[in-house]
Design a protein around this motif. Structure first.
Motif, PDB file in Angstrom:
ATOM      1  N   ARG A 447       7.814 -43.464 -24.379  1.00  0.00           N
ATOM      2  CA  ARG A 447       7.266 -44.414 -23.401  1.00  0.00           C
ATOM      3  C   ARG A 447       7.873 -45.799 -23.612  1.00  0.00           C
ATOM      4  N   SER A 450      11.165 -46.060 -22.074  1.00  0.00           N
ATOM      5  CA  SER A 450      11.014 -46.228 -20.635  1.00  0.00           C
ATOM      6  C   SER A 450      10.702 -47.682 -20.291  1.00  0.00           C
ATOM      7  N   LYS A 453      13.856 -49.689 -20.453  1.00  0.00           N
ATOM      8  CA  LYS A 453      14.695 -49.476 -19.278  1.00  0.00           C
ATOM      9  C   LYS A 453      14.229 -50.344 -18.119  1.00  0.00           C
ATOM     10  N   LYS A 454      12.923 -50.411 -17.926  1.00  0.00           N
ATOM     11  CA  LYS A 454      12.374 -51.255 -16.859  1.00  0.00           C
ATOM     12  C   LYS A 454      12.606 -52.729 -17.149  1.00  0.00           C
ATOM     13  N   ARG A 557      13.144 -39.505 -24.094  1.00  0.00           N
ATOM     14  CA  ARG A 557      12.540 -39.031 -22.844  1.00  0.00           C
ATOM     15  C   ARG A 557      11.712 -37.790 -23.135  1.00  0.00           C
TER      16      ARG A 557
END
Length: 558
Positions: A447, A450, A453-454, A557
Motif C-alpha cells: 500500500r 501505491s 506512486k500517487k 503490489r
C-alpha cells in the motif's frame, strides 16, 4: 530510536540519583521498561519500588522524591532537556516518562538515515555463533515439524547476524545408525517387490510411497533386470542411495523454502573411529568415565544430570551420546563461542546429558543453548493431518509450500513461541484478506508503494527531517512503534525466538492501517502531506527490514 533515548535517560537517572542522594544509599540498578499501555508514557521505571526496603520509605514517597531530583537535573542535560515532556508518578511507585514530539520526530530521521540497516547494531561484537537446526535424519522428506524448525532457525540466524553476531547455519546429517539401516532394508524390500519377489518389510521400516519411488529409481539407475541382480548389489548400496537421494530432496526443499545452510556436516565424517577413540581417551584421562556391568559409563551426574549415561554398551556398540559428544567438540574446535541447537520435543530429556558433555569438555554450560521447538499440527478443512514418516501418512514441507506459498508457510510457522504447540490452518494461510496476518503485513508494505506512486504523479516529495506537523495520536503512535523495532530484535536475542519480531510486524501494520484509514497522506496541505509521506515511507523501511529478517518477500503490489 527509542533504544538510544532509553539508554540516555537511564544514564541520566543513574548520574542524578548518585549525585543527589547520600553516598551510603546503595540503590539497585536503574531499569527502564516500555509500558504496555501508552497512558503510562514511553518509559517506566520501578526503582522506587525496589528501593523501599533499603530507604525505609513507602515506594510512592520515594518515587516523588526521585521525580523531583530528575526534574531538577533535566534542564542541564543538553541531550535530554528537549526530549522529555513530563515525568509523572503512579501508584504504587512507578516513575513514568513522556517524550516530546521532537524526540519522536528524531526516530523518523534515524530510519531514513539507517535505511536497510535501521535496527542493525554491533551488539554481538562478531561473536561466532553456530545455529544447528532441522538436522532431520535423511530417511524421508521433511515434515512440518522440520519445517517449523527451519523457519525458526533461519529467522533467528538472520536476527543474530543483524545485531552484530557472526552466526552460521548448520545442518547435521545423521547418516549413521540403525534408522539409516532400516531405510536401506526398506528400499531393498520394495525393490524385490517391484521385480515380482516377496519380502517382509523390517519392523519399524519405512512404508511411505516415496520408498517405492526410490526403489524404482534404484532399479533404473543400476540397470537391475531381475531378482538375481539384486543379490549382486553391495548390501550398503541401498542405504547409500537412499541417503543421497533424500538429501538431494531435502536440500531442494530447503532452498525453495528460502533456507540456505552455510554448512552440511555428516555424522560419518565427524564421528569417525579415530575421533571416537580420541574423545574416549580425553574423557578417561579427565576421570569422567568408568566401567560397570561390562559397559562404559559417562559420569554425567558430576555435571548436574540425574543419572550417569552409557556411552559404550556391553556388546561394544556405542550409544547415540558418544558421537554427539564428538560432534559438539568438533563445533567448539571450529571456534564457535556459542552453540544453539534446535531440537524437537522428543529430545527434551536429552538436554542435561549434552550440557553435561559440554562441561566435561571444559566449556561453560551457558555456551550451549538447546531450544525445544514444539510440534505443529496442520489443519485442512478443519481436520488435523496425520504425521508419521514411517507409516508414510504425513504432509511434507514441499506440500505446504506448493499449497500456500513460501511466505505464508514461513510466517505461519513463526506464529507462536517456539515452546508452544502450533496449529497451522491451510485455508487461512491461503486467504488474501486482513484475516491472514502475513497478507495483512505485506499489504501494508504494498500500500505504501501505491502511495508513493500517487505522490510521484502529484509531484509531492517527502520530508526527511525538521518535522513539526505530525501531532495526531495515530501519527505519534505509529512513530513510537517504529522506534521500538531495534528493541524487538534484542527481545528475540534474549528469548532466542523470532516470535517477538513476527508479533511486532503485525502490530506495526495495524498502527499503519489505523493511521492511513484516519488521515489522508496526500492532501491539500503540501507541508503536512510531505511529512505524512515520510512517515509512510519510514514504515515501509521498517516493515521491509523486518520481513527480510523473517525470510519473507517485500511485495510492491498485491
Amino acid at each position: 530510536m527509542l533504544f538510544n533515548l532509553r539508554e540516555q535517560l537511564k544514564k541520566h537517572l543513574e548520574k542524578s540519583l548518585r549525585e543527589k542522594l547520600p553516598a551510603t544509599a546503595d540503590l539497585p540498578p536503574v531499569e527502564l521498561d516500555i509500558p504496555a499501555d501508552k497512558v503510562h508514557g514511553e518509559f517506566s521505571c520501578n526503582i522506587a519500588l525496589k528501593s523501599a526496603k533499603l530507604l525505609q520509605k513507602p515506594p510512592i514517597a520515594i518515587a516523588e522524591e526521585f521525580r523531583a531530583i530528575v526534574e531538577g537535573t533535566l534542564p542541564a542535560d543538553n541531550e535530554l532537556k528537549d526530549k522529555i515532556a513530563r515525568v509523572e508518578v503512579k501508584k504504587p511507585g512507578f516513575i513514568n516518562f513522556f517524550l516530546t514530539p521532537k524526540a519522536l520526530y528524531e526516530i523518523v530521521s534515524e530510519i531514513f538515515k539507517g535505511g536497510n540497516n535501521y535496527g542493525r547494531s554491533r551488539f554481538g561484537q562478531d561473536k561466532k555463533v553456530q545455529v544447528e537446526f532441522v538436522s532431520a535424519n535423511p530417511t524421508g522428506p521433511l515434515s512440518v515439524a522440520h519445517a517449523r524448525q527451519a523457519a525458526v532457525g533461519d529467522a533467528l540466524a538472520n536476527i543474530l547476524n543483524f545485531i552484530g553476531f557472526e552466526a552460521s547455519r548448520e545442518y547435521y546429517i545423521n547418516d549413521g545408525g540403525n534408522q539409516i539401516n532400516l531405510l536401506g532394508e526398506s528400499i531393498k524390500c520394495r525393490t524385490m517387490e517391484l521385480l515380482g519377489g516377496t519380502a517382509e518389510l523390517p519392523e519399524n521400516g519405512y512404508q511411505g510411497e516415496y520408498v517405492k519411488d526410490m526403489a524404482r529409481e534404484f532399479i533404473a539407475q543400476n540397470k537391475i533386470k531381475n531378482l538375481a541382480d539384486i543379490n549382486k548389489q553391495d548390501p550398503v548400496s541401498f542405504k547409500n542411495y537412499g541417503v543421497d537421494h533424500l538429501l538431494a530432496v531435502i536440500r531442494k526443499d530447503l532452498e525453495d523454502f528460502n533456507v540456505h545452510f552455510d554448512c552440511w556436516t555428516r555424522e560419518t565424517k565427524v564421528a569417525t573411529k579415530d575421533s571416537i577413540n580420541a574423545i574416549l581417551d580425553f574423557l578417561r584421562e579427565k576421570g569422567h568415565l568408568y566401567e560397570k556391568d561390562s559397559a562404559l559409563w559417562f559420569k554425567s551426574t558430576d555435571f548436574g544430570d540425574d543419572k550417569d549415561r552409557v556411552v559404550r554398551k556391553s556388546d561394544g556398540s556405542y550409544t547415540y551420546l558418544l558421537p554427539d559428544i564428538v560432534y559438539h567438540k568438533n563445533k567448539y574446535d571450529r571456534g564457535f563461542e556459542k552453540l544453539i541447537n534446535l531440537w524437537g520435543p522428543d529430545h527434551h530429556g536429552y538436554i542435561p546429558r549434552i550440557k553435561a558433555a559440554a562441561q566435561a569438555l571444559g566449556k561453560n554450560p551457558d555456551s550451549l543453548n538447546v531450544l525445544i521447538v514444539q510440534l505443529a499440527t496442520i489443519y485442512r478443512e478443519g481436520k488435523p493431518v496425520s504425521m508419521s514418516t514411517r507409516r508414510g501418512e504425513f504432509i511434507s514441507l514441499r506440500e505446504v509450500i506448493d499449497e500456500v506459498g513460501v511466505d505464508a508457510a514461513r510466517f505461519f510457522f513463526l506464529m507462536r513461541h517456539i515452546n508452544a504447540h502450533l496449529d497451522f490452518d491451510l485455508e487461512l494461510a491461503k486467504k488474501e484478506t486482513p484475516e491472514n496476518p502475513v497478507y495483512y503485513i505485506q499489504y501494508a508494505h504494498a500500500r505504501i508503494h501505491s502511495i508513493n506512486k500517487k505522490a510521484q504523479e502529484a509531484g509531492l516529495k517527502q520530508r526527511e527531517n525538521s518535522f513539526c506537523l505530525l501531532n495526531a495520536p495515530e501519527e505519534l503512535d505509529l512513530i513510537k512503534k517504529l522506534g521500538s523495532f531495534p528493541d524487538m530484535l534484542f527481545v528475540c536475542y534474549h528469548e532466542l525466538d523470532p516470535y517477538a519480531l513476527m508479533q511486532y510486524l503485525h502490530e506495526l501494520a495495524m498502527a499503519f492501517h489505523k493511521f492511513y484509514d484516519q488521515h489522508r497522506v496526500i492532501g491539500e496541505d503540501t507541508n503536512l502531506s510531505s511529512e505524512r509521506l515520510a512517515l509512510a515511507n519510514a514504515t515501509r523501511i521498517v516493515l521491509a527490514n523486518g520481513l527480510r529478517l523473517l525470510g519473507l518477500s517485500t511485495p510492491e503490489r498485491m
